[in-house]
Motif scaffolding. Structure first.
Motif, PDB file in Angstrom:
ATOM      1  N   GLN A  10       0.999  -1.377  -0.134  1.00 18.48           N
ATOM      2  CA  GLN A  10      -0.093   0.020  -0.022  1.00 18.48           C
ATOM      3  C   GLN A  10       0.980   1.514  -0.091  1.00 18.48           C
ATOM      4  OE1 GLN A  10      -3.425   0.251  -0.449  1.00 18.48           O
ATOM      5  NE2 GLN A  10      -2.645   2.431  -0.572  1.00 18.48           N
ATOM      6  N   LYS A  11       1.979   1.380   0.847  1.00 21.54           N
ATOM      7  CA  LYS A  11       2.761   2.452   0.767  1.00 21.54           C
ATOM      8  C   LYS A  11       3.714   2.597  -0.639  1.00 21.54           C
ATOM      9  CE  LYS A  11       3.599   4.329   3.729  1.00 21.54           C
ATOM     10  NZ  LYS A  11       3.063   5.594   4.536  1.00 21.54           N
ATOM     11  N   ILE A  12       3.763   1.526  -1.303  1.00 22.54           N
ATOM     12  CA  ILE A  12       4.335   1.757  -2.785  1.00 22.54           C
ATOM     13  C   ILE A  12       3.171   2.335  -3.570  1.00 22.54           C
ATOM     14  CG2 ILE A  12       5.360   0.529  -4.669  1.00 22.54           C
ATOM     15  CD1 ILE A  12       6.679  -1.392  -2.757  1.00 22.54           C
ATOM     16  N   ILE A  13       1.905   1.768  -3.431  1.00 24.08           N
ATOM     17  CA  ILE A  13       1.064   2.515  -4.277  1.00 24.08           C
ATOM     18  C   ILE A  13       0.740   3.846  -3.988  1.00 24.08           C
ATOM     19  CG2 ILE A  13      -1.507   2.424  -4.714  1.00 24.08           C
ATOM     20  CD1 ILE A  13      -0.089  -0.131  -5.681  1.00 24.08           C
ATOM     21  N   GLU A  14       1.079   4.264  -2.853  1.00 28.53           N
ATOM     22  CA  GLU A  14       1.032   5.903  -2.415  1.00 28.53           C
ATOM     23  C   GLU A  14       1.969   6.367  -3.336  1.00 28.53           C
ATOM     24  OE1 GLU A  14       0.789   6.498   1.595  1.00 28.53           O
ATOM     25  OE2 GLU A  14      -0.362   4.921   2.116  1.00 28.53           O
ATOM     26  N   ALA A  15       3.283   5.808  -3.362  1.00 29.00           N
ATOM     27  CA  ALA A  15       4.304   6.305  -4.095  1.00 29.00           C
ATOM     28  C   ALA A  15       4.019   6.628  -5.448  1.00 29.00           C
ATOM     29  CB  ALA A  15       5.584   5.550  -3.996  1.00 29.00           C
ATOM     30  N   PHE A  16       3.300   5.758  -6.168  1.00 26.80           N
ATOM     31  CA  PHE A  16       2.958   5.940  -7.459  1.00 26.80           C
ATOM     32  C   PHE A  16       2.099   7.154  -7.780  1.00 26.80           C
ATOM     33  CE2 PHE A  16       4.166   1.599  -8.435  1.00 26.80           C
ATOM     34  CZ  PHE A  16       5.206   1.506  -9.364  1.00 26.80           C
ATOM     35  N   GLN A  17       0.990   7.192  -6.730  1.00 27.03           N
ATOM     36  CA  GLN A  17       0.078   8.153  -6.664  1.00 27.03           C
ATOM     37  C   GLN A  17       0.681   9.630  -6.654  1.00 27.03           C
ATOM     38  OE1 GLN A  17      -2.294   7.007  -3.305  1.00 27.03           O
ATOM     39  NE2 GLN A  17      -3.524   5.669  -4.684  1.00 27.03           N
TER      40      GLN A  17
ATOM     41  N   LEU B 179       8.681   9.541   1.547  1.00 27.12           N
ATOM     42  CA  LEU B 179       7.375   8.875   1.608  1.00 27.12           C
ATOM     43  C   LEU B 179       7.766   7.671   1.921  1.00 27.12           C
ATOM     44  CD1 LEU B 179       4.359   9.310  -0.934  1.00 27.12           C
ATOM     45  CD2 LEU B 179       5.018   7.036   0.054  1.00 27.12           C
ATOM     46  N   LEU B 180       8.716   6.784   1.300  1.00 26.82           N
ATOM     47  CA  LEU B 180       8.620   5.411   1.610  1.00 26.82           C
ATOM     48  C   LEU B 180       9.281   5.252   2.957  1.00 26.82           C
ATOM     49  CD1 LEU B 180       9.936   4.250  -1.799  1.00 26.82           C
ATOM     50  CD2 LEU B 180       7.566   3.685  -0.528  1.00 26.82           C
TER      51      LEU B 180
ATOM     52  N   HIS C 275      17.779   3.431  -6.921  1.00 25.94           N
ATOM     53  CA  HIS C 275      17.304   4.621  -7.571  1.00 25.94           C
ATOM     54  C   HIS C 275      15.594   4.377  -7.696  1.00 25.94           C
ATOM     55  CE1 HIS C 275      17.965   2.358 -11.514  1.00 25.94           C
ATOM     56  NE2 HIS C 275      16.914   1.731 -10.912  1.00 25.94           N
ATOM     57  N   LEU C 276      15.064   5.812  -7.907  1.00 26.31           N
ATOM     58  CA  LEU C 276      13.547   5.819  -8.426  1.00 26.31           C
ATOM     59  C   LEU C 276      13.273   5.415  -9.690  1.00 26.31           C
ATOM     60  CD1 LEU C 276      10.855   6.223  -6.842  1.00 26.31           C
ATOM     61  CD2 LEU C 276      11.133   8.819  -7.607  1.00 26.31           C
ATOM     62  N   GLY C 277      14.094   5.344 -10.530  1.00 24.17           N
ATOM     63  CA  GLY C 277      13.851   5.165 -11.825  1.00 24.17           C
ATOM     64  C   GLY C 277      14.887   5.928 -12.911  1.00 24.17           C
ATOM     65  N   HIS C 278      14.451   5.754 -14.151  1.00 23.97           N
ATOM     66  CA  HIS C 278      15.211   5.964 -15.518  1.00 23.97           C
ATOM     67  C   HIS C 278      14.626   6.108 -16.559  1.00 23.97           C
ATOM     68  CE1 HIS C 278      15.235   1.815 -16.365  1.00 23.97           C
ATOM     69  NE2 HIS C 278      15.297   1.658 -15.141  1.00 23.97           N
ATOM     70  N   GLY C 279      15.025   6.570 -17.580  1.00 27.31           N
ATOM     71  CA  GLY C 279      14.567   6.949 -18.644  1.00 27.31           C
ATOM     72  C   GLY C 279      14.690   5.568 -19.540  1.00 27.31           C
ATOM     73  N   ILE C 280      13.811   5.107 -20.467  1.00 21.81           N
ATOM     74  CA  ILE C 280      14.013   3.915 -21.488  1.00 21.81           C
ATOM     75  C   ILE C 280      13.991   4.349 -22.787  1.00 21.81           C
ATOM     76  CG2 ILE C 280      13.259   2.389 -19.636  1.00 21.81           C
ATOM     77  CD1 ILE C 280      10.550   2.388 -20.958  1.00 21.81           C
ATOM     78  N   GLY C 281      14.412   3.570 -23.534  1.00 16.81           N
ATOM     79  CA  GLY C 281      14.670   3.745 -25.076  1.00 16.81           C
ATOM     80  C   GLY C 281      15.321   2.901 -25.796  1.00 16.81           C
TER      81      GLY C 281
ATOM     82  N   ASP D  81       9.874  12.626 -22.720  1.00 19.91           N
ATOM     83  CA  ASP D  81      10.654  11.669 -21.941  1.00 19.91           C
ATOM     84  C   ASP D  81       9.906  10.184 -21.696  1.00 19.91           C
ATOM     85  OD1 ASP D  81      12.942  13.054 -21.482  1.00 19.91           O
ATOM     86  OD2 ASP D  81      12.337  13.775 -19.672  1.00 19.91           O
ATOM     87  N   VAL D  82      10.310   9.353 -21.807  1.00 20.54           N
ATOM     88  CA  VAL D  82       9.502   8.069 -21.274  1.00 20.54           C
ATOM     89  C   VAL D  82      10.438   7.395 -20.329  1.00 20.54           C
ATOM     90  CG1 VAL D  82       8.805   5.852 -21.928  1.00 20.54           C
ATOM     91  CG2 VAL D  82       8.737   7.543 -23.492  1.00 20.54           C
ATOM     92  N   PHE D  83       9.861   7.270 -19.068  1.00 17.82           N
ATOM     93  CA  PHE D  83      10.842   6.836 -18.066  1.00 17.82           C
ATOM     94  C   PHE D  83       9.977   5.701 -17.231  1.00 17.82           C
ATOM     95  CE2 PHE D  83       8.312  10.490 -16.099  1.00 17.82           C
ATOM     96  CZ  PHE D  83       7.892   9.859 -14.790  1.00 17.82           C
ATOM     97  N   ALA D  84      10.824   4.954 -16.509  1.00 18.62           N
ATOM     98  CA  ALA D  84      10.297   3.769 -15.479  1.00 18.62           C
ATOM     99  C   ALA D  84      10.528   4.434 -14.060  1.00 18.62           C
ATOM    100  CB  ALA D  84      11.073   2.487 -15.816  1.00 18.62           C
ATOM    101  N   ALA D  85       9.396   4.281 -13.269  1.00 18.58           N
ATOM    102  CA  ALA D  85       9.439   4.445 -12.089  1.00 18.58           C
ATOM    103  C   ALA D  85       9.083   3.163 -11.242  1.00 18.58           C
ATOM    104  CB  ALA D  85       8.494   5.585 -11.450  1.00 18.58           C
ATOM    105  N   GLU D  86      10.210   3.002 -10.182  1.00 18.22           N
ATOM    106  CA  GLU D  86      10.107   1.677  -9.774  1.00 18.22           C
ATOM    107  C   GLU D  86      10.470   1.928  -7.852  1.00 18.22           C
ATOM    108  OE1 GLU D  86      13.499  -0.767 -10.834  1.00 18.22           O
ATOM    109  OE2 GLU D  86      14.350   0.830 -11.961  1.00 18.22           O
ATOM    110  N   PRO D  87       9.487   2.239  -7.347  1.00 20.45           N
ATOM    111  CA  PRO D  87       9.614   2.370  -5.827  1.00 20.45           C
ATOM    112  C   PRO D  87       9.649   0.846  -5.353  1.00 20.45           C
ATOM    113  CG  PRO D  87       7.572   2.840  -6.417  1.00 20.45           C
ATOM    114  CD  PRO D  87       8.551   2.775  -7.599  1.00 20.45           C
ATOM    115  N   GLY D  88      10.123   0.457  -4.161  1.00 18.52           N
ATOM    116  CA  GLY D  88      10.447  -0.803  -3.439  1.00 18.52           C
ATOM    117  C   GLY D  88      10.704  -0.463  -2.012  1.00 18.52           C
ATOM    118  N   LEU D  89      10.306  -1.502  -1.534  1.00 14.69           N
ATOM    119  CA  LEU D  89      10.483  -1.850   0.002  1.00 14.69           C
ATOM    120  C   LEU D  89      11.113  -3.097   0.295  1.00 14.69           C
ATOM    121  CD1 LEU D  89       7.581  -0.011   1.402  1.00 14.69           C
ATOM    122  CD2 LEU D  89       9.877   0.690   1.853  1.00 14.69           C
ATOM    123  N   TYR D  90      12.211  -3.261   1.091  1.00 20.51           N
ATOM    124  CA  TYR D  90      12.991  -4.467   1.238  1.00 20.51           C
ATOM    125  C   TYR D  90      13.051  -4.632   2.899  1.00 20.51           C
ATOM    126  CZ  TYR D  90      13.515  -3.480  -3.577  1.00 20.51           C
ATOM    127  OH  TYR D  90      13.439  -3.147  -4.907  1.00 20.51           O
TER     128      TYR D  90
END
Length: 369
Positions: free
Chosen positions: A261-268, A290-291, A302-308, A329-338
């Protein structure tokens, strides 16, 4: 006509943008030898066993040097010259020397050019030693120009992303206690190839269960484990990159659900805040904060990066870069928790296009554990 065929007009548009950059740097000539830059500039994509080259003059003339037995039917160049990549069907190990010689023979008058743009990281002495004038590193400019994705590039990226959608659908069908990581890997590759209708040009990196990442093993997954899949199939050179995490037994714990749920909040938050002009570094720190409020788990990458045409491009959502989000820009956002309590942890990743009104989600498929 194939929707994904080389768009010559789009390539010519990219050449025009490079010409404007050349004028700013007062360059007489630009030579590219990285396969991604050759493709971006002229259209054809050549496999990793070949070493093509391309050039553009200050007058806008473009020459492509291609493997003799792989001469393209469609291209954005004024001339296409063959080089000997194979001899009696054997791939040559001196291809760079061969392609460079063909290129240099075609531009003898330019050997005395005052300023020549090359990629400092990859353009070797076969080319660079031929010029008496100043060599200028054009590579940073090429990477900057590649950030804004043209419609033909977006089509290929969206097709690659669609392949990940099919891969995750298959994953939800088959992941269960007792299946092996290799079985999952093979099934997901089949799903991607079926979606693309051809071989992949990249496959992604994380297919290992109960781990933050890694290649698949001949190991059976177990009840209670979390399975992070971080998939990056590439279609005709363009890489998708998104991740989903699955509870192997479909019974996530309360702690795992709280982290999810916390990761979903990050996407929002990302979807609300990301826009043209937004500092990518600032966005990273905001999501990190936030996380950090999660009751369990640590976000430490990292939180993410461009792709191409490469899996990691600008913009970098990373504290070590200070990029600003730009239109196209096209980018990937990848929050995580470990954390050990999460059975290693989880990572979710979406792909976004930066538009005039914010960001558009390109990977619109389920995020549930």
């Amino acid at each position: 006509m194939d929707l994904f065929d080389i768009d010559v007009d789009a390539c010519r548009g990219r050449q025009k943008r490079l010409l404007e950059c050349m004028q700013q740097h007062r360059l007489d000539l630009v030579i590219v030898t990285l396969a991604e830059h050759v493709q971006w500039l002229t259209g054809p994509r050549f496999g990793p066993v070949f070493e093509p080259a391309a050039l553009i003059t200050s007058q806008g003339d473009v020459i492509l040097v291609a493997p003799a037995r792989r001469m393209p039917d469609s291209f954005a160049a004024d001339d296409v010259l063959p080089y000997e990549a194979q001899s009696h069907s054997t791939l040559r190990n001196d291809q760079r020397e061969k392609s460079s010689r063909v290129l240099l023979d075609a531009i003898v008058p330019y050997h005395s050019a005052q300023r020549v743009g090359i990629e400092f990281s990859s353009c070797g002495p076969h080319v660079s030693h031929a010029f008496s004038g100043e060599l200028v590193d054009i590579e940073p400019d090429l990477y900057r120009l590649r950030r804004r994705k043209d419609p033909d590039e977006l089509l290929r990226l969206q097709k690659a992303i669609a392949a990940t959608g099919q891969m995750y659908r298959k994953a939800r069908e088959i992941i269960a206690p007792g299946i092996s990581e290799l079985e999952v890997f093979n099934a997901l590759q089949t799903a991607a190839v079926s979606e693309l209708g051809e071989m992949l040009t990249g496959t992604g990196n994380d297919y290992r269960c109960a781990a933050r990442g890694g290649p698949p093993r001949n190991r059976k997954v177990q009840s209670g484990e979390l399975y992070i899949l971080d998939l990056g199939p590439a279609f005709r050179g363009y890489f998708a990159d998104n991740a989903r995490t699955f509870a192997v037994d479909r019974k996530p714990t309360d702690l795992q659900m709280a982290a999810w749920q916390k990761i979903i909040e990050a996407f929002q938050f990302i979807e609300e805040q990301a826009c043209v002009g937004k500092s990518a570094q600032e966005l990273f720190h905001e999501v990190q904060s936030l996380l950090d409020t999660s009751t369990c788990g640590e976000f430490n990458h990292h939180l993410g990066h461009g792709i191409g045409l490469f899996p990691h491009e600008a913009p970098h959502l990373n504290p070590n870069w200070d990029d600003t989000l730009e239109l196209g820009d096209v980018f990937a956002a990848e929050p995580g928790l470990y954390a050990p309590e999460l059975k290693v942890g989880m990572r979710l990743e979406n792909n976004y296009l930066v538009t005039e009104s914010g960001v558009e989600l390109l990977s619109d498929f389920p995020l549930e554990l």
